[in-house]
Each structure stands twice: as structure tokens, then as C-alpha cells.
Design an enzyme around this catalytic site. Sequence first.
Site, PDB file in Angstrom:
ATOM      1  N   HIS A 163      46.086  -7.878 -13.552  1.00 38.11           N
ATOM      2  CA  HIS A 163      47.087  -7.640 -14.598  1.00 38.11           C
ATOM      3  C   HIS A 163      46.717  -6.563 -15.597  1.00 38.11           C
ATOM      4  CE1 HIS A 163      50.144 -10.811 -14.052  1.00 38.11           C
ATOM      5  NE2 HIS A 163      49.168 -11.490 -13.476  1.00 38.11           N
ATOM      6  N   LYS A 203      56.651  -6.719 -28.701  1.00 35.68           N
ATOM      7  CA  LYS A 203      55.595  -7.014 -27.720  1.00 35.68           C
ATOM      8  C   LYS A 203      54.342  -7.326 -28.532  1.00 35.68           C
ATOM      9  CE  LYS A 203      56.469  -2.892 -26.021  1.00 35.68           C
ATOM     10  NZ  LYS A 203      56.732  -3.292 -24.647  1.00 35.68           N
ATOM     11  N   ARG A 204      53.278  -7.803 -27.875  1.00 35.23           N
ATOM     12  CA  ARG A 204      52.039  -8.044 -28.614  1.00 35.23           C
ATOM     13  C   ARG A 204      51.609  -6.755 -29.324  1.00 35.23           C
ATOM     14  NH1 ARG A 204      49.214 -13.132 -28.017  1.00 35.23           N
ATOM     15  NH2 ARG A 204      47.587 -12.098 -29.187  1.00 35.23           N
ATOM     16  N   LYS A 242      49.714  -0.201 -26.940  1.00 38.13           N
ATOM     17  CA  LYS A 242      51.188  -0.279 -26.925  1.00 38.13           C
ATOM     18  C   LYS A 242      51.808   0.657 -27.970  1.00 38.13           C
ATOM     19  CE  LYS A 242      51.162  -5.046 -25.151  1.00 38.13           C
ATOM     20  NZ  LYS A 242      51.954  -4.997 -23.919  1.00 38.13           N
ATOM     21  N   THR A 298      57.367  -6.391 -18.861  1.00 39.98           N
ATOM     22  CA  THR A 298      58.549  -7.114 -18.390  1.00 39.98           C
ATOM     23  C   THR A 298      59.631  -7.128 -19.469  1.00 39.98           C
ATOM     24  OG1 THR A 298      57.331  -9.125 -18.968  1.00 39.98           O
ATOM     25  CG2 THR A 298      57.505  -8.595 -16.636  1.00 39.98           C
ATOM     26  N   LYS A 346      63.954  -6.872 -19.411  1.00 39.81           N
ATOM     27  CA  LYS A 346      64.911  -7.725 -20.139  1.00 39.81           C
ATOM     28  C   LYS A 346      65.904  -6.870 -20.916  1.00 39.81           C
ATOM     29  CE  LYS A 346      61.339 -11.111 -20.315  1.00 39.81           C
ATOM     30  NZ  LYS A 346      60.150 -11.611 -21.016  1.00 39.81           N
TER      31      LYS A 346
END
Length: 846
Positions: free
Chosen positions: A378, A569-570, A575, A680, A684
Site C-alpha cells: 500500500h 484526506k489524512r 499529500k 480512493t 468518490k
Amino acid sequence: MAKPLTDGERRKQISVRGLAGLGDVAEVRKSFNRHLHFTLVKDRNVATRRDYYLALAHTVRDHLVGRWIRTQQRYYERDPKRIYYLSLEFYMGRTLQNTMVNLGLQNACDEAIYQLGLDLEELEEIEEDAGLGNGGLGRLAACFLDSMATLGLAAYGYGIRYEFGIFNQKIVNGWQVEEADDWLRYGNPWEKARPEYMLPVHFYGRVEHSPEGVRWLDTQVVLAMPYDTPVPGYKNDTVNTMRLWSAKAPNDFKLHDFNVGGYIEAVLDRNLAENISRVLYPNDNFFEGKELRLKQEYFVVAATLQDIIRRFKSSKFGCRDPVRTSFETFPDKVAIQLNDTHPALAIPELMRILVDVEKVDWGKAWEITKKTCAYTNHTVLPEALERWPVSMFEKLLPRHLDIIYAINQRHLDHVAALFPGDVDRLRRMSVIEEGDCKRINMAHLCVIGSHAVNGVARIHSEIVRQSVFKDFYELEPEKFQNKTNGITPRRWLLLCNPGLAETIVERIGEGFLTDLSQLKKLLPLVGDEALIRDVAQVKQENKVKFSAFLEKQYGVKVNPSSMFDVHVKRIHEYKRQLLNCLHVVTLYNRIKKDPTQAFVPRTVMIGGKAAPGYHMAKKIIKLVTSIGDIVNHDPIVGDRLKVIFLENYRVSLAEKGELSSPAADLSQQISTAGTEASGTGNMKFMLNGALTIGTMDGANVEMAEEAGAENLFIFGLRVEDVEALDRKGYHAHEYYNRLPELQQAVDQINSGFFSPREPDCFKDVVNMLLNHDRFKVFADYEAYVACQAQVDQLYRNPKEWTKKVIRNIACSGKFSSDRTITEYARDIWGAEPPALQTPPPSLPRD
């Protein structure tokens, strides 16, 4: 503007959920009243809202039980190959509405509850999220369970029943503060304790070698108590099981140990054993080598493998003996999928059981283990890879350390035979890393001990082959696969966006809910005026609803016709929430510089949790809230720009009508190319009618391929560019000196413009960006800001914007977890989804 319908008012119009028959409604009412009166308010005259919720939950659960029993009975009788999905995280969210949707009961419940003078949405809000995960990896496991049940696979999710899930996030003075998530405080109506299947798990002790074999002695025992949660497929009468283990001390725990002060102390010390399942480790993409975490990893694996072997031995089919004794057929009947390296100990534990307990010879045991296990990778971030100190294993799991050494020795002998004299290759490929502190590389153990290794998006799987596991790929290329992630369209479209689901059903029917590729049928309708109008209207209604929620929750009045720009997101440097912050500051400066200019109004929403020990991530949250404090109160800016931090972002906030995916116009997926394995959340938002601004990273690459790159806003360095920049050397100062708007924004953050009461607050953030930014924020700033200008330009043309939205929705079919699971079943598990459906409980059994 007309006030949008609530989901309750829309109830009358929606066909997707199936029209409620009068009989169904009467039955639900009757059952609800029975539960309310007999199970809840025996000793009270007045029911609380929680009583109403529990009565409804038990009513819905009653509809599950017959199907659940029948499904499990059928697996026992037919003995299909069973799939075991092992994960330390299952981020399930709420269960009530999902169960009603999958059982086709939502309309009947909605109508019955309405007739009783109650509000279904209000009752749904009472349920706690089952937050037993950190983010993507745990939510993926939950989507996979939904898809495996919907496809009728004989699948089981196995994990830990954490007493405390992911912490609740409070924002206090702009900073994240963590609160324990006591989600079981009022009980959990969806789980069933199964004490009859309680199992022992051993720790510590010593290893004794004798002519009869190897024994692991003088261990400490902890009991694993299973709790089962039903997992219903979508309208197919299949109900699978998620089994989560809870740690219990044995009744004689420490009582025989006379160096304990006495009986009271011994009983109090039971907590030490039971702490194993107390709390979820709140790290996302980061390895924290704590002994308690290693205990959790072995605990779930040891209990699960005993359960798997018990079920294998006692199954009715394929064997005349009452008990199967030969393990030859084990890989034909059992597939174990390891969700990342967290359950990697399944490999040495299966070896221990086969060799030490079942007396299978080593070579045969190893063949069985490899054929049974498969591993999903992952992440490629080095700080996330699990590398446990050998000294910890020596103490906690001495037999497993022996087995890992033996596995590694045979592995290295094999490599040495193929590459004689290549000592460096042996060092790179060893499971044991030599050094000051000898460590066990769990990813290497997984690759060696599995018959299949997969990444979770095409670009990620390529990086896995060419970089992370390059040596292993050269050794066994056939082992490596790609399985691009997906999401369940039941929860992430039908449940969370009923208005959009209905709009689609009116055009193409409801087949897309179990075959998302059918959304392609919308492509010829991209220019259809009525569809454009309906899609835009649903989005506007969702935005008005979300605006009301934001005003109530944060006291910020937002303009519902502004662009909803969402980045949830986290919180993590890779990110790049900081890149978003720099764009917001740039927009702010442009408005201040020329307030008369026509700007596209934006509401920028950033949400997500930071790991409690991740200092930089917590600073990033403080920066977002600080920028919001200045921007939102500047009268010159007005409602042209608002910045909101979405507190305590979680599954139920992601999906609710007052929620981010259905209401978003723009979805931000802006990680540095080569760092986000898949993502993911990106899927969405695409499915719910937002356009994506993103880098060519993770599944964004395949989204652009499916919809056409011109229908996403793609910007920035590609993986090759990042690699080239690494070779050349990344110098942030060059960008800072060359780009005046970037320099201005950075200087403002550095000088305390956004933190006037603490002028030095963000000095360390700026220092990181200028001097040691692994994720090259400045390198993508110029392209990002230019790309955002293109977003503004298209948003000024609502019709063209909505046409792109429809095209995106029409091309999102690939990103269903049904497709992902079908590929796992075919390419890894060797288990075809059955054609036979479970008969509903009302029918007689064959």
C-alpha cells in the site's frame, strides 16, 4: 431559490430504493414497536432518541439474521474456496443506513418511521461511526467486504475489535486536540459476541528442540474473543461475516504468580493482557515500532489462523472423514489476503502450525503457505515500511524468529545459487537487515512467502516492480500484479447521493449499481439539456444543504453558488495540503491587490486528521485555520473567498447529505507524483460529480485515461520529472526567488501575517519548505496556480462545466470495488464468484 427537498421528502419520489409495499411498512412498524416496548423501555415510561435508534437497528437486524444463518449454512454444505481478508483496520463507518440500502428496506423503514412521527435521518445521526481505521487502507477493506458479499464470494474479514477507534478531532484555538473515541459506550447492536469460539494466543516463553520436534513452552496466554458483524450483499440475500477479535485475560491470569503482591493486584493486572485490543494506532503511512503494536499484529494473526484451520478441518464437503487431516488441499480451499504488511506474521505462524503442530515436513509446509498467502502493498514511502527489531521478536515471539531465520536462509541460498558472488544482492534481498539494530523487513517476508504481490494502481504497481521490490521482481516476475483500488457504489453513490443516483436511474435504469461500467450509457447524453439541468440542480441542492451544515457547525456563512473546492484526506506532507495553502494565500493577495476585478468566488474546505505525534502535520492544520481567521474576516474579500477546516473528518462526514463528496465542485488530489499509492477519495468525488485537479499520481492516472485527460485538471511534475529533479538536486530557493507571488505568500506565512499573536508560529514550516522539502511543493506551485486559473475559467461557464461533470461520472465505472474484487478472485484467489444466489429466508430450502 426554492428550498431543496430533504432526503426524507425525496423519499416519495425515489424509485431506486424500491417502492415500499404496505405489508413491509406494517411489518417494520410492528417490529419497531415490539423492540421499543419489550427490549428497551421495560422499566421506563419515556423513550429517548437512542431508544428509537436501537429499536430501528434491532428491527433491521432481524431482517439480516435469517439470511446470515442461511448464507453460512450454504458455505458449510457446498464448501467453496474461502477468502480470508486479514487487516489491522476496517473503517466501516455507520451500519444502519448501509444495511437498509443493501436489504432494500430503506423505503419501508423511512415510511414506517415517518408514520410513527419520527425522522429517519435524525435517528441515523445517533449511531457512532465504527472508526476502526486511519484512512484509505481501512476504508478499502470495508469497501472490499461490501463487494465480496455482493459478488457472493465466501469471504471473511478478520481484524481487531478496538475498544477505542481513530481519535475524535477537536480544533481548539486552531490546533488539533485528540479525544478518545469511546464508540462502544452505548453498546453495538450490529455485533454478536461468540464466546464459544474463544481461542488462546501465546506470547513470550522459550523454544525447546527435541527428537519429537520443536515446542514453544512457558508462554503467557491471552484469550481472543470473537465478535461477528454481518456484511450484507446488495439485494442478493448473501450475508458474510466480519470477525473482530477482542483480548481477554484467562481467569488464572497471574494468580499462580506468587511474586505478585496478591490476589487484588493479580486481578488488576488482567488489564495488561486486555490492553492488546484497547486502541487503534493512529498512524497513517508511518511505522512506529512499539511492542504493543507487534502484539496486536500477532494477536489477530494467531487467532485467525486457528479459526481458519478449524473451519478447514471440520468442513463437510470434499472429504469422507469427519475431520480433514491432510493439508494437501489447504490452498484449494483457503486464500489469505494480507492487507499491507501488518498481518505478515500469518506467514511464519502458518509455518509454525504446519511444521510444529501438524508435523508437515518443511518443504511441503512452505509450498502450502506460499500457495495460500498473497500480499497487497500500500505504500512506497520508506518511513511507512515495517522493520521490527530482532531483539523484540526474540523476547515476544522466539519460535517465529527461528522460523523467519530458516525462511531467510533458504531464500538467500536460492538467490546465491542464481547470482553467485553477488553479495550486495544478498544484502538487499535479505529479510534480516544487519546494522546497529538488527531488523526484520516485513515487506521482504511477505514477498517471499506469497504467491502473488500486488500494488493498488497501475503506476504504483510499476514503481513496486521497478524500484521497491526490483530485485524480487527480477527473481520472480510472474508474482507481481496490479489491482487498481475501487469503492463501493452502494455506499458512495446510492446511499450518500440519492438525488444523483435517481437522476441516473431515470436515464439508464439501476443496473449500474451492481455493474458500474454501465455508467458508460450516459456518454451519448453528455449534451442532453435535461440531464445537464438535473445534474446541476442535484449538485446545487447538495451545496445548499452543506452550506446550512457549515453555518450551523462553524458559524461561517458561505455562498452556495461559490465553487466548493474540497481537499479532504489524512494530513501528511506528501499529500501537500501546503500547496493548497499557498494557492489560497495567492488568491487572497490577488483580491486584495485589485478588489474591483471579477473573481470566481470559492469556498476552500480542507479536512483530515494528523497523527498525534506528527508535529509538522499538526502545524499544517494550525496554518489552515490561521489563514481562515484572516481571510474569512477581511471585509474587502467578502464572500469571494472562504477557508474552512472541516473538523473531525470521518466516513459519516464524507458521505452524509451535509457532506463533502456530494457537494464538492472541485476535488484536490495533489500529492507529489510517485507518492500516493492509489487514493480512493479521488474516485468518490469523481463518481459524485466533482471535477479533479491533480497530479499524475496513483489512480489519478487511470481516471485521466478513462475520462480523457482534457476532462480533468492535470498539472505538475510526472514521476520521471521528479526522478530527474532528484538527480539534479531540488533547490527550493530557485523557485522562491523566481516567482514573486510565491515569495510574497511564503514571506507572509513566515513573518506572522497569518499568526499576528505568534509571529514565529510557522517559521519551521517555511524552513522545511525552503531547505528540506522531500515533496517539492515549490516545484509544482507555478503549474498548480496556472491550472487553478483554468478551473476558474471553466466554472464561469456552468453548462460546459456540467458537461465535463457528466463525462466524468460516465467514465468512473472502472473504479468500483466490484471490479477490483472480481480481478482479485480471478487472478489471485482462484475463486470464481458463484452464479447461484442465496435463496431468501422466506423460501423453503432445497
